[in-house]
Design a protein around this motif. Structure first.
Motif, PDB file in Angstrom:
ATOM      1  N   ILE A 137     -22.952 -13.145  -6.547  1.00  0.00           N
ATOM      2  CA  ILE A 137     -21.852 -14.014  -6.975  1.00  0.00           C
ATOM      3  C   ILE A 137     -20.635 -13.173  -7.368  1.00  0.00           C
ATOM      4  O   ILE A 137     -19.498 -13.501  -7.030  1.00  0.00           O
ATOM      5  CB  ILE A 137     -22.273 -14.904  -8.157  1.00  0.00           C
ATOM      6  N   ALA A 138     -20.877 -12.071  -8.074  1.00  0.00           N
ATOM      7  CA  ALA A 138     -19.783 -11.183  -8.455  1.00  0.00           C
ATOM      8  C   ALA A 138     -19.076 -10.628  -7.212  1.00  0.00           C
ATOM      9  O   ALA A 138     -17.839 -10.577  -7.154  1.00  0.00           O
ATOM     10  CB  ALA A 138     -20.310 -10.042  -9.321  1.00  0.00           C
ATOM     11  N   LEU A 139     -19.850 -10.223  -6.210  1.00  0.00           N
ATOM     12  CA  LEU A 139     -19.257  -9.727  -4.963  1.00  0.00           C
ATOM     13  C   LEU A 139     -18.488 -10.824  -4.237  1.00  0.00           C
ATOM     14  O   LEU A 139     -17.448 -10.569  -3.620  1.00  0.00           O
ATOM     15  CB  LEU A 139     -20.349  -9.167  -4.048  1.00  0.00           C
ATOM     16  N   SER A 140     -18.992 -12.047  -4.308  1.00  0.00           N
ATOM     17  CA  SER A 140     -18.294 -13.171  -3.681  1.00  0.00           C
ATOM     18  C   SER A 140     -16.939 -13.409  -4.330  1.00  0.00           C
ATOM     19  O   SER A 140     -15.939 -13.660  -3.641  1.00  0.00           O
ATOM     20  CB  SER A 140     -19.147 -14.445  -3.776  1.00  0.00           C
ATOM     21  N   MET A 141     -16.900 -13.349  -5.653  1.00  0.00           N
ATOM     22  CA  MET A 141     -15.631 -13.526  -6.363  1.00  0.00           C
ATOM     23  C   MET A 141     -14.670 -12.375  -6.047  1.00  0.00           C
ATOM     24  O   MET A 141     -13.469 -12.583  -5.864  1.00  0.00           O
ATOM     25  CB  MET A 141     -15.877 -13.607  -7.871  1.00  0.00           C
ATOM     26  N   LEU A 142     -15.216 -11.154  -5.971  1.00  0.00           N
ATOM     27  CA  LEU A 142     -14.386 -10.002  -5.617  1.00  0.00           C
ATOM     28  C   LEU A 142     -13.830 -10.160  -4.201  1.00  0.00           C
ATOM     29  O   LEU A 142     -12.674  -9.819  -3.932  1.00  0.00           O
ATOM     30  CB  LEU A 142     -15.214  -8.718  -5.721  1.00  0.00           C
ATOM     31  N   ARG A 143     -14.645 -10.692  -3.297  1.00  0.00           N
ATOM     32  CA  ARG A 143     -14.208 -10.911  -1.918  1.00  0.00           C
ATOM     33  C   ARG A 143     -13.056 -11.904  -1.852  1.00  0.00           C
ATOM     34  O   ARG A 143     -12.108 -11.732  -1.082  1.00  0.00           O
ATOM     35  CB  ARG A 143     -15.389 -11.432  -1.093  1.00  0.00           C
ATOM     36  N   ILE A 144     -13.131 -12.941  -2.693  1.00  0.00           N
ATOM     37  CA  ILE A 144     -12.053 -13.928  -2.734  1.00  0.00           C
ATOM     38  C   ILE A 144     -10.773 -13.311  -3.277  1.00  0.00           C
ATOM     39  O   ILE A 144      -9.682 -13.516  -2.738  1.00  0.00           O
ATOM     40  CB  ILE A 144     -12.472 -15.143  -3.587  1.00  0.00           C
ATOM     41  N   LEU A 145     -10.897 -12.517  -4.342  1.00  0.00           N
ATOM     42  CA  LEU A 145      -9.714 -11.905  -4.957  1.00  0.00           C
ATOM     43  C   LEU A 145      -9.017 -10.925  -4.015  1.00  0.00           C
ATOM     44  O   LEU A 145      -7.786 -10.907  -3.918  1.00  0.00           O
ATOM     45  CB  LEU A 145     -10.113 -11.183  -6.249  1.00  0.00           C
ATOM     46  N   LEU A 146      -9.807 -10.102  -3.320  1.00  0.00           N
ATOM     47  CA  LEU A 146      -9.237  -9.035  -2.489  1.00  0.00           C
ATOM     48  C   LEU A 146      -9.133  -9.413  -1.016  1.00  0.00           C
ATOM     49  O   LEU A 146      -8.676  -8.602  -0.215  1.00  0.00           O
ATOM     50  CB  LEU A 146     -10.088  -7.765  -2.631  1.00  0.00           C
ATOM     51  N   ASP A 147      -9.560 -10.620  -0.678  1.00  0.00           N
ATOM     52  CA  ASP A 147      -9.501 -11.099   0.707  1.00  0.00           C
ATOM     53  C   ASP A 147     -10.269 -10.163   1.651  1.00  0.00           C
ATOM     54  O   ASP A 147      -9.758  -9.726   2.684  1.00  0.00           O
ATOM     55  CB  ASP A 147      -8.042 -11.245   1.169  1.00  0.00           C
ATOM     56  N   PHE A 153     -19.626  -7.449   4.159  1.00  0.00           N
ATOM     57  CA  PHE A 153     -20.776  -7.482   3.257  1.00  0.00           C
ATOM     58  C   PHE A 153     -22.065  -7.779   4.014  1.00  0.00           C
ATOM     59  O   PHE A 153     -23.109  -7.189   3.729  1.00  0.00           O
ATOM     60  CB  PHE A 153     -20.576  -8.549   2.171  1.00  0.00           C
ATOM     61  N   LEU A 154     -21.996  -8.694   4.963  1.00  0.00           N
ATOM     62  CA  LEU A 154     -23.212  -9.143   5.642  1.00  0.00           C
ATOM     63  C   LEU A 154     -23.809  -8.078   6.552  1.00  0.00           C
ATOM     64  O   LEU A 154     -25.028  -7.873   6.560  1.00  0.00           O
ATOM     65  CB  LEU A 154     -22.922 -10.412   6.461  1.00  0.00           C
ATOM     66  N   THR A 188     -27.037 -23.310  -7.858  1.00  0.00           N
ATOM     67  CA  THR A 188     -26.070 -22.363  -7.281  1.00  0.00           C
ATOM     68  C   THR A 188     -25.097 -23.059  -6.347  1.00  0.00           C
ATOM     69  O   THR A 188     -23.883 -22.878  -6.437  1.00  0.00           O
ATOM     70  CB  THR A 188     -26.806 -21.248  -6.522  1.00  0.00           C
ATOM     71  N   VAL A 189     -25.635 -23.869  -5.458  1.00  0.00           N
ATOM     72  CA  VAL A 189     -24.803 -24.496  -4.428  1.00  0.00           C
ATOM     73  C   VAL A 189     -23.810 -25.476  -5.029  1.00  0.00           C
ATOM     74  O   VAL A 189     -22.684 -25.590  -4.565  1.00  0.00           O
ATOM     75  CB  VAL A 189     -25.693 -25.198  -3.381  1.00  0.00           C
ATOM     76  N   GLY A 212     -14.343 -19.721   0.119  1.00  0.00           N
ATOM     77  CA  GLY A 212     -15.251 -20.280  -0.878  1.00  0.00           C
ATOM     78  C   GLY A 212     -16.671 -20.418  -0.378  1.00  0.00           C
ATOM     79  O   GLY A 212     -17.625 -20.029  -1.048  1.00  0.00           O
ATOM     80  N   PHE A 213     -16.834 -20.927   0.841  1.00  0.00           N
ATOM     81  CA  PHE A 213     -18.178 -21.244   1.318  1.00  0.00           C
ATOM     82  C   PHE A 213     -18.944 -20.021   1.812  1.00  0.00           C
ATOM     83  O   PHE A 213     -20.146 -20.107   2.033  1.00  0.00           O
ATOM     84  CB  PHE A 213     -18.101 -22.302   2.416  1.00  0.00           C
ATOM     85  N   GLY A 214     -18.305 -18.896   1.996  1.00  0.00           N
ATOM     86  CA  GLY A 214     -19.025 -17.697   2.404  1.00  0.00           C
ATOM     87  C   GLY A 214     -19.952 -17.159   1.333  1.00  0.00           C
ATOM     88  O   GLY A 214     -20.806 -16.319   1.609  1.00  0.00           O
ATOM     89  N   MET A 215     -19.813 -17.686   0.115  1.00  0.00           N
ATOM     90  CA  MET A 215     -20.619 -17.221  -0.999  1.00  0.00           C
ATOM     91  C   MET A 215     -22.108 -17.453  -0.764  1.00  0.00           C
ATOM     92  O   MET A 215     -22.945 -16.624  -1.131  1.00  0.00           O
ATOM     93  CB  MET A 215     -20.185 -17.949  -2.273  1.00  0.00           C
ATOM     94  N   ILE A 216     -22.465 -18.566  -0.136  1.00  0.00           N
ATOM     95  CA  ILE A 216     -23.881 -18.912   0.042  1.00  0.00           C
ATOM     96  C   ILE A 216     -24.588 -17.879   0.913  1.00  0.00           C
ATOM     97  O   ILE A 216     -25.765 -17.582   0.712  1.00  0.00           O
ATOM     98  CB  ILE A 216     -24.013 -20.317   0.649  1.00  0.00           C
ATOM     99  N   ALA A 217     -23.876 -17.328   1.895  1.00  0.00           N
ATOM    100  CA  ALA A 217     -24.474 -16.296   2.751  1.00  0.00           C
ATOM    101  C   ALA A 217     -24.881 -15.075   1.939  1.00  0.00           C
ATOM    102  O   ALA A 217     -25.951 -14.497   2.148  1.00  0.00           O
ATOM    103  CB  ALA A 217     -23.495 -15.899   3.852  1.00  0.00           C
ATOM    104  N   LEU A 218     -24.031 -14.696   0.978  1.00  0.00           N
ATOM    105  CA  LEU A 218     -24.357 -13.550   0.131  1.00  0.00           C
ATOM    106  C   LEU A 218     -25.482 -13.880  -0.848  1.00  0.00           C
ATOM    107  O   LEU A 218     -26.323 -13.028  -1.142  1.00  0.00           O
ATOM    108  CB  LEU A 218     -23.109 -13.102  -0.638  1.00  0.00           C
TER     109      LEU A 218
END
Length: 245
Positions: A137-147, A153-154, A188-189, A212-218
């Motif tokens: 989840i932390a990586l997902s938020m970082l991914r959103i912030l930094l685009d 990641f995958l 989570t979802v 936003g929705f890429g988070m579930i993959a991580l």
């Protein structure tokens, strides 16, 4: 009574009925032709189906009127802060806590402890999964912030999984992939995904649908890695104990 509170409840009841009734039908067919359980046992099972129907209905209705709206609003507020980086550690904490509260995780961990005769405790597995999901989840938020593109990641993540598979015991490989599916549960979802979508909707240049929705993959990937790593440590420690004896 506030009408908005029960708005959408009939649809939820119908959806849950579609999910539960086929299972009940299969049970009754097996009971008639194969199982032939005592009447008291059948009554207990039917009571369980009724409790499941009521519980799932209330939970999913609560998700629609509470979890998802408040999650989106929290994400928007966090995304608009001048120090929006705070969403990364908050994401870890929320992912960790949500996994602890995930009902399916508790059921799986209990089964793992039973099957392994207590060698793998529920607590150890729960901490492993919670940490893995929290990091994802932390990586997902970082991914959103930094685009950052999701594939960054995958691809490395599944490369690590493939390497760990060749190093792990068969039992832990099976457990790891089961936990990957179980971790993407309703807590989570619904709640954390809503936060991610809300944050992506207010951060400039971000697309809630793509980011936003890429988070579930991580979230599905992280528990696999964490459980495989836990398995390596577990077998090494067990081997050391046997050597010492």
């Amino acid at each position: 009574m506030n009408i908005k509170i029960i708005e959408g409840l009939p649809g939820v009841l119908f959806d849950v009925a579609l999910a539960v009734l086929p299972l009940l039908l299969f049970f009754l067919i097996f009971q008639i032709f194969f199982l032939k359980l005592p009447k008291e046992k059948v009554k207990t099972v039917i009571y369980g189906f009724i409790a499941t129907f009521i519980g799932l209905s209330l939970f999913l209705h609560g998700v629609h009127i509470g979890f998802m709206p408040i999650g989106r609003e929290m994400g928007k507020v966090l995304g608009e802060l001048s120090y929006s980086w705070i969403i990364v550690p908050i994401g870890f904490v929320l992912g960790f806590v949500a996994t602890i509260a995930e009902p399916a995780i508790k059921v799986l961990n209990k089964k793992i402890e039973t099957v392994t005769s207590g060698d793998i405790s529920q607590r150890a597995m729960l901490l492993t999964l919670s940490t893995g999901v929290g990091i994802s989840i932390a990586l997902s938020m970082l991914r959103i912030l930094l685009d950052i593109p999701l594939l960054y990641f995958l691809i490395p993540g599944y490369t690590v999984v493939l390497i760990l598979i060749f190093m792990s015991k068969k039992g832990f490989i099976e457990i790891a992939f089961d936990t990957g599916g179980v971790a993407t549960g309703p807590m989570t979802v619904t709640f954390i995904l809503s936060i991610a979508v809300g944050a992506a909707s207010v951060i400039e240049g971000r697309d809630p649908l793509l980011d936003g929705f890429g988070m579930i993959a991580l979230v599905a990937l992280a528990p696999i890695i964490s459980v495989l790593l836990f398995g390596l440590v577990f077998h090494r420690r067990k081997g050391s104990e046997q050597t010492a004896e």
